[in-house]
Enzyme design. Structure first.
Site, PDB file in Angstrom:
ATOM      1  N   ARG A  37      45.389  35.062  42.234  1.00 13.42           N
ATOM      2  CA  ARG A  37      46.619  35.634  41.667  1.00 13.42           C
ATOM      3  C   ARG A  37      47.845  34.810  42.048  1.00 13.42           C
ATOM      4  O   ARG A  37      48.851  34.850  41.348  1.00 13.42           O
ATOM      5  CB  ARG A  37      46.788  37.081  42.144  1.00 13.42           C
ATOM      6  CG  ARG A  37      45.763  37.965  41.481  1.00 13.42           C
ATOM      7  CD  ARG A  37      46.093  39.416  41.636  1.00 13.42           C
ATOM      8  NE  ARG A  37      45.363  40.178  40.630  1.00 13.42           N
ATOM      9  CZ  ARG A  37      44.852  41.377  40.825  1.00 13.42           C
ATOM     10  NH1 ARG A  37      44.990  41.975  41.981  1.00 13.42           N
ATOM     11  NH2 ARG A  37      44.215  41.991  39.864  1.00 13.42           N
ATOM     12  N   LYS A 214      33.030  55.328  32.503  1.00 12.92           N
ATOM     13  CA  LYS A 214      33.401  56.513  31.730  1.00 12.92           C
ATOM     14  C   LYS A 214      33.792  56.198  30.304  1.00 12.92           C
ATOM     15  O   LYS A 214      34.582  55.295  30.051  1.00 12.92           O
ATOM     16  CB  LYS A 214      34.618  57.166  32.393  1.00 12.92           C
ATOM     17  CG  LYS A 214      34.352  57.740  33.744  1.00 12.92           C
ATOM     18  CD  LYS A 214      35.640  58.392  34.163  1.00 12.92           C
ATOM     19  CE  LYS A 214      35.601  58.923  35.562  1.00 12.92           C
ATOM     20  NZ  LYS A 214      36.960  59.212  36.007  1.00 12.92           N
ATOM     21  N   GLY A 369      39.205  43.082  35.663  1.00  9.22           N
ATOM     22  CA  GLY A 369      38.372  44.046  36.361  1.00  9.22           C
ATOM     23  C   GLY A 369      36.954  43.593  36.641  1.00  9.22           C
ATOM     24  O   GLY A 369      36.709  42.432  36.977  1.00  9.22           O
ATOM     25  N   GLY A 392      43.750  46.868  33.883  1.00  9.92           N
ATOM     26  CA  GLY A 392      44.387  48.020  33.245  1.00  9.92           C
ATOM     27  C   GLY A 392      45.278  47.592  32.100  1.00  9.92           C
ATOM     28  O   GLY A 392      45.281  48.213  31.022  1.00  9.92           O
TER      29      GLY A 392
END
Ligand code: AMP
Length: 412
Positions: A37, A214, A369, A392
Site C-alpha cells: 500500500r 455471503k 480482498g 470494499g
C-alpha cells in the site's frame, strides 16, 4: 466527466495535503509485513515532491476507535517511506494540534511529512448521516476537518481503499477547502479508469466470477452486473443460498435463509436479461472445518452434518472451461475456504484460468480482498490486468454506486 489529477495543477511552493491508504498489515512487533500500500502511493508522492510541493500525508491504520494506540501508530510507515524515498520523512505525533501546525508551516518544497493515525481521533469516522442529525457531531467532525484542511493549500485524494467512505479526511476536508484545488492522485485515477472502462466498454464475452461467504454482500453487484455481463459464475458459500432456494439440501453449510427469495429473484432477473448464471455442480464437503479434515465430493444434495467448503473437481473444470475465451473478466470472492488447504483448489484453478485468459489478451480485474490475496499467494499478480487496491471500494464500484468523496473533487 474525468476528475482533475495532480498532473493538472501547479504544486510548486504549495503545501499539499494528501489522503493515502497506508492501512498496512503489521505483525505483533509492529513490523510491516507487506508495504504494497505504501509503494502503490509512490507515483503520486514522487510526482509532487519532484515538482516542488511540500507534501503532508495522512492515513488511517486499523481500528483504534478514536483512541491513541501505539500498536496502530503510523511511525513504522514513516520509517519505511523514508527508506523508499531515500529521504527523511518528518513524522508528527498527532494529526492535528499546535505542533503539527508548526511542523506543517515549516515544511519546505520537496519535503515530506506524515501525520499520525487519523483514527486516533473519533471525529475521523463520524458518519455524515449521523452528523446531519446531531449538531454536536457535525461541529466536532467539521472542526477536526478544518484543522487538517488549514495545514495546506491543495487537497489530493489517493486512498482508493477508503474511497467509499465519508470519513472526515476523505469527505469533510475537501468540503471545507472551498476555493482550493482538490484533485485525485494517480492511484485513484488508475482504479477509476480501469474499473470504469471494464464496465462501460467490455470486450465480449464478459464474465463475472463471484464468491465469498455471503450472498447478501453481493446482491448489489449481481443486480448491477446482470445487465452488463454475459455470464456469472457463482462459487463460495454464497452458492448454497442459491442451492437451498432451488430446493436442494445444503446440510450444515453456510447459508442465508433470509435471502432465499432474493436468490430466486436474482436467478429470474438473470434469465430475463439473458445473462447465464453458472453454479457449481459438485461440492467438497467436510464434517468439521479444520485443517486436514476428512472430506469428500458430493453432487446435488449435501447431507446433514456435512459442510460445503469448496467447489468440486467437475465444477472447477466447468468454471475453467467457461473462462476460456473470455475477453473481459471481473472476479470478487474466493470459491471456497481458500485459507485452509486443500480447500483452496477451486480458488486456485479459477486464479490460474483468469491469469491464462489475461495472457491470451483478456482484460481481467480482481476486486481486492481475498481474491487478490489468493492471486498474490500464487505469484500470479503480474498475470492479471488490474488488481484493485480497495476490496470494499471496488465492490461498491461494481454495484454501480457513486463515491461521494470523489464527486466533490475538481473536474477536468
Ligand atoms: P467475502 O469477504 O464475502 O468475499 O468472503 C470471503 C470469505 O468467504 C473467506 O474467508 C472464505 O473462507 C469464505 N468462504 C468461501 N467459501 C466458503 C464456504 N464454502 N464455507 C465457508 N466460508 C467460505
Amino acid at each position: 466527466m474525468a476528475k482533475k489529477t495532480v498532473a493538472d495543477i501547479e504544486v510548486k511552493g504549495k503545501k499539499v495535503l494528501m489522503r493515502c491508504d497506508f492501512n498496512v498489515p503489521l505483525d505483533d512487533d509492529c513490523n510491516i509485513t507487506s508495504d504494497d500500500r505504501i509503494t502503490k502511493a509512490l507515483p503520486t508522492i514522487n510526482n509532487i515532491l519532484q515538482r516542488g510541493g511540500a507534501l503532508i500525508l495522512m492515513s488511517h491504520l486499523g481500528r483504534p476507535k478514536g483512541k491513541r494506540n501505539q500498536k496502530m501508530s503510523l511511525a513504522p510507515v514513516a520509517e519505511r517511506l523514508s527508506e523508499l524515498l531515500d529521504t527523511d520523512v518528518i513524522f508528527t505525533d498527532d494529526c492535528i494540534g499546535h505542533q503539527t501546525k508548526a511542523k506543517a508551516k515549516a515544511l519546505k518544497s520537496g519535503q515530506c511529512m506524515l501525520l499520525e493515525n487519523l483514527r486516533f481521533h473519533k471525529e475521523e469516522t463520524i458518519k455524515d448521516e449521523a452528523a446531519r442529525e446531531d449538531t454536536q457531531l457535525r461541529q466536532a467532525k467539521d472542526d477536526f476537518a478544518r484543522e487538517l484542511a488549514d495545514l495546506a493549500d491543495i487537497y489530493v485524494d489517493d486512498a482508493f481503499g477508503t474511497a467509499h467512505r465519508d470519513n472526515a479526511s476523505m469527505y469533510t476536508v475537501p468540503v471545507v477547502m472551498q476555493g482550493k484545488p482538490k484533485v485525485i492522485g494517480f492511484l485513484i485515477e488508475k482504479e477509476l479508469e480501469f474499473l470504469g472502462k471494464t464496465l462501460s466498454e467490455p470486450e465480449r464475452p464478459f464474465i463475472a466470477i463471484l464468491g465469498g461467504a455471503k450472498v447478501s454482500d453481493k446482491i448489489g453487484v449481481i443486480e448491477n452486473l446482470i445487465d452488463k455481463v454475459d455470464c456469472i459464475l457463482i462459487g463460495g458459500a454464497m452458492a448454497y443460498t442459491f442451492f437451498k432456494a432451488d430446493g436442494r439440501a445444503v446440510g450444515n453449510s453456510l447459508c442465508e435463509d433470509g435471502f432465499l427469495d432474493k436468490a430466486t429473484e436474482l436467478v429470474k432477473q438473470a434469465k430475463d436479461a439473458d445473462c447465464e448464471m453458472v453454479f457449481p455442480i459438485d461440492t467438497v464437503v467436510v464434517r468439521e472445518l479444520k485443517p486436514g479434515a476428512e472430506n469428500k465430493v458430493v453432487t446435488g444434495n449435501i447431507d446433514s452434518g456435512w459442510n460445503g467448503v469448496d467447489i468440486g473437481p467437475e465444477s472447477r473444470q466447468l468454471f475453467v472451461e467457461k473462462l476460456r475465451g473470455a475477453k473481459t473478466i471481473v472476479w470478487n470472492g474466493p470459491m471456497g475456504v481458500f485459507e485452509m488447504p486443500p480447500f483452496d483448489e477451486g480458488t486456485k484453478d479459477v486464479a490460474l484460468a483468469v491469469a491464462d485468459a489475461t495472457v491470451k489478451g483478456a482484460r481481467t480485474v480482481i476486486g481486492g480482498g481475498d481474491s487478490a490475496s489468493a492471486v498474490t499467494k500464487l505469484g500470479l499478480e503480474d498475470q492479471i490486468s488490474h488488481i484493485s487496491t480497495g476490496g470494499g471500494a471496488s465492490l461498491e464500484f461494481l454495484e454501480g454506486k457513486k463515491f461521494k468523496c470523489l464527486e466533490i473533487l475538481d473536474e477536468k
